[in-house]
Design a protein around this motif. Structure first.
Motif, PDB file in Angstrom:
ATOM      1  N   LEU A  68      -9.521  12.562 -11.909  1.00 36.53           N
ATOM      2  CA  LEU A  68      -8.476  13.044 -11.007  1.00 36.53           C
ATOM      3  C   LEU A  68      -7.876  11.879 -10.223  1.00 36.53           C
ATOM      4  N   PRO A  69      -6.570  11.611 -10.355  1.00 38.63           N
ATOM      5  CA  PRO A  69      -5.951  10.546  -9.551  1.00 38.63           C
ATOM      6  C   PRO A  69      -5.931  10.946  -8.080  1.00 38.63           C
ATOM      7  N   ILE A  70      -6.214   9.985  -7.207  1.00 38.50           N
ATOM      8  CA  ILE A  70      -6.224  10.232  -5.768  1.00 38.50           C
ATOM      9  C   ILE A  70      -5.300   9.233  -5.077  1.00 38.50           C
ATOM     10  N   LEU A  71      -4.397   9.770  -4.254  1.00 42.94           N
ATOM     11  CA  LEU A  71      -3.490   8.955  -3.464  1.00 42.94           C
ATOM     12  C   LEU A  71      -3.817   9.160  -1.992  1.00 42.94           C
ATOM     13  N   ALA A 113      -9.433  21.522  -6.137  1.00 41.44           N
ATOM     14  CA  ALA A 113      -9.078  20.421  -7.036  1.00 41.44           C
ATOM     15  C   ALA A 113      -9.335  20.746  -8.500  1.00 41.44           C
ATOM     16  N   GLU A 114     -10.125  21.761  -8.772  1.00 36.79           N
ATOM     17  CA  GLU A 114     -10.443  22.102 -10.159  1.00 36.79           C
ATOM     18  C   GLU A 114      -9.190  22.373 -10.975  1.00 36.79           C
ATOM     19  N   ALA A 115      -8.154  22.926 -10.326  1.00 36.59           N
ATOM     20  CA  ALA A 115      -6.919  23.262 -11.038  1.00 36.59           C
ATOM     21  C   ALA A 115      -5.806  22.251 -10.750  1.00 36.59           C
ATOM     22  N   SER A 116      -6.138  21.108 -10.153  1.00 36.78           N
ATOM     23  CA  SER A 116      -5.124  20.135  -9.739  1.00 36.78           C
ATOM     24  C   SER A 116      -5.056  18.955 -10.693  1.00 36.78           C
ATOM     25  N   GLN A 117      -3.854  18.372 -10.805  1.00 40.78           N
ATOM     26  CA  GLN A 117      -3.672  17.163 -11.615  1.00 40.78           C
ATOM     27  C   GLN A 117      -3.692  15.891 -10.774  1.00 40.78           C
ATOM     28  N   LEU A 118      -3.568  16.040  -9.445  1.00 44.74           N
ATOM     29  CA  LEU A 118      -3.565  14.880  -8.564  1.00 44.74           C
ATOM     30  C   LEU A 118      -3.878  15.341  -7.146  1.00 44.74           C
ATOM     31  N   ALA A 119      -4.556  14.492  -6.364  1.00 44.32           N
ATOM     32  CA  ALA A 119      -4.887  14.816  -4.976  1.00 44.32           C
ATOM     33  C   ALA A 119      -4.246  13.797  -4.043  1.00 44.32           C
ATOM     34  N   ILE A 120      -3.652  14.301  -2.961  1.00 41.70           N
ATOM     35  CA  ILE A 120      -3.061  13.462  -1.923  1.00 41.70           C
ATOM     36  C   ILE A 120      -3.826  13.738  -0.637  1.00 41.70           C
ATOM     37  N   LEU A 121      -4.433  12.712  -0.068  1.00 41.14           N
ATOM     38  CA  LEU A 121      -5.309  12.912   1.080  1.00 41.14           C
ATOM     39  C   LEU A 121      -4.870  12.077   2.269  1.00 41.14           C
ATOM     40  N   ARG A 123       5.317   7.100  -6.545  1.00 42.31           N
ATOM     41  CA  ARG A 123       3.897   6.774  -6.745  1.00 42.31           C
ATOM     42  C   ARG A 123       3.159   7.920  -7.423  1.00 42.31           C
ATOM     43  N   ILE A 124       3.505   9.142  -7.074  1.00 40.94           N
ATOM     44  CA  ILE A 124       2.894  10.302  -7.731  1.00 40.94           C
ATOM     45  C   ILE A 124       3.213  10.292  -9.219  1.00 40.94           C
ATOM     46  N   GLU A 125       4.470  10.021  -9.558  1.00 40.62           N
ATOM     47  CA  GLU A 125       4.876   9.992 -10.961  1.00 40.62           C
ATOM     48  C   GLU A 125       4.106   8.927 -11.742  1.00 40.62           C
ATOM     49  N   VAL A 126       3.945   7.752 -11.142  1.00 37.76           N
ATOM     50  CA  VAL A 126       3.202   6.669 -11.803  1.00 37.76           C
ATOM     51  C   VAL A 126       1.761   7.095 -12.055  1.00 37.76           C
ATOM     52  N   LEU A 127       1.116   7.675 -11.054  1.00 35.69           N
ATOM     53  CA  LEU A 127      -0.280   8.090 -11.203  1.00 35.69           C
ATOM     54  C   LEU A 127      -0.432   9.187 -12.244  1.00 35.69           C
ATOM     55  N   LEU A 128       0.503  10.127 -12.277  1.00 35.25           N
ATOM     56  CA  LEU A 128       0.431  11.210 -13.265  1.00 35.25           C
ATOM     57  C   LEU A 128       0.637  10.674 -14.682  1.00 35.25           C
ATOM     58  N   ARG A 129       1.574   9.739 -14.849  1.00 35.65           N
ATOM     59  CA  ARG A 129       1.797   9.149 -16.182  1.00 35.65           C
ATOM     60  C   ARG A 129       0.566   8.385 -16.638  1.00 35.65           C
ATOM     61  N   ARG A 130      -0.001   7.609 -15.716  1.00 34.78           N
ATOM     62  CA  ARG A 130      -1.197   6.830 -16.039  1.00 34.78           C
ATOM     63  C   ARG A 130      -2.357   7.751 -16.413  1.00 34.78           C
ATOM     64  N   ASP A 182      -6.848   5.805  -6.223  1.00 35.77           N
ATOM     65  CA  ASP A 182      -6.022   5.095  -7.202  1.00 35.77           C
ATOM     66  C   ASP A 182      -4.812   4.424  -6.556  1.00 35.77           C
ATOM     67  N   ASP A 183      -4.452   4.870  -5.349  1.00 36.38           N
ATOM     68  CA  ASP A 183      -3.340   4.257  -4.629  1.00 36.38           C
ATOM     69  C   ASP A 183      -3.500   4.561  -3.142  1.00 36.38           C
ATOM     70  N   TYR A 184      -2.830   3.756  -2.304  1.00 41.27           N
ATOM     71  CA  TYR A 184      -2.958   3.862  -0.844  1.00 41.27           C
ATOM     72  C   TYR A 184      -1.575   3.621  -0.263  1.00 41.27           C
ATOM     73  N   LEU A 185      -1.007   4.622   0.388  1.00 38.52           N
ATOM     74  CA  LEU A 185       0.336   4.523   0.949  1.00 38.52           C
ATOM     75  C   LEU A 185       0.248   4.658   2.468  1.00 38.52           C
ATOM     76  N   THR A 186       0.815   3.687   3.186  1.00 37.38           N
ATOM     77  CA  THR A 186       0.726   3.709   4.651  1.00 37.38           C
ATOM     78  C   THR A 186       1.898   4.481   5.256  1.00 37.38           C
TER      79      THR A 186
END
Length: 224
Positions: A73-76, A42-50, A110-117, A95-99
């Motif tokens: 770090l935004p987390i989805l 994650a050190e080199a990441s702009q967003l994490a999806i888990l 959703r990724i785009e929104v989190l990255l812009r934010r 930062d967000d939760y997608l089912t």
């Protein structure tokens, strides 16, 4: 430059599908099948999806550790769990939760929104020494200890005024009249007392300040 995404998903078919889709969208994707290497990657990441359901450490635990290590770090979270309790547990740190199942275009949106934010928030954060100053939120965090520093209204106004004129010596008259909106009277110790208390909260060593410098006979400045 494309954003680099950390993607953690243990199911091979889903992982291949999502990774391929995100790469087609122009993202760089580091796909892991478990969370053991999440902190390092994650050190080199702009967003994490888990994904929530992971072998070993579950997604909630991995996400909490990531947010502690990288607060910005935004987390989805992705999960087949749809209960409100699961969502609330995830949103305590994420930062967000997608089912699941989800449409890939919704994931991309959703990724785009989190990255812009995240980009907007990063532009509003001023780093100085060990401090992160969120001017829009009137909030200061010691990013070495991850503790929020609680200032009074006047203390924050003084610090913000000095930051706005970073590197310049501001006279006691200028600071007092800007913050209090009144004429400064020679000999008034009010500003000096506020500066002392402010230093006790923000300096590593208030006796040897690194941030707010006293310029004898003139006033104060925040070193550039």
């Amino acid at each position: 430059m494309s954003a680099k995404l950390l993607y953690i998903e243990d199911e091979q078919e889903i992982g291949e599908w999502v990774s391929a889709f995100l790469k087609e969208k122009g993202y760089e994707v580091d796909w892991l099948k478990h969370g053991d290497q999440a902190i390092q990657t994650a050190e080199a990441s702009q967003l994490a999806i888990l994904d929530v359901m992971l072998p070993g450490l579950d997604g909630f635990t991995v996400g909490q550790r990531l947010k502690k290590a990288y607060p910005e770090l935004p987390i989805l979270m992705l999960s087949a769990r749809t209960s409100i309790d699961d969502k609330l547990q995830g949103l305590e740190f994420a930062d967000d939760y997608l089912t699941k199942p989800f449409h890939p275009e919704e994931l991309a949106a959703r990724i785009e929104v989190l990255l812009r934010r995240s980009c907007t928030a990063a532009q509003e954060v001023l780093s100085i020494k060990h401090l992160s100053v969120y001017e829009q939120e009137n909030r200061i965090v010691n990013h070495e200890t991850e503790e929020e520093i609680m200032l009074t209204g006047k203390q924050f106004q003084i610090f913000k005024y000095l930051l706005q004129h970073q590197g310049r010596v501001m006279t006691k008259e200028q600071i007092y009249e800007s913050v209090w909106g009144e004429t400064y009277l020679d000999g008034d110790k009010t500003l000096m007392v506020h500066i002392r208390y402010l230093r006790e909260k923000i300096e590593r060593d208030p006796a040897s300040p690194e941030i707010i410098e006293t310029v004898r006979g003139l006033g104060y400045r925040v070193k550039a």
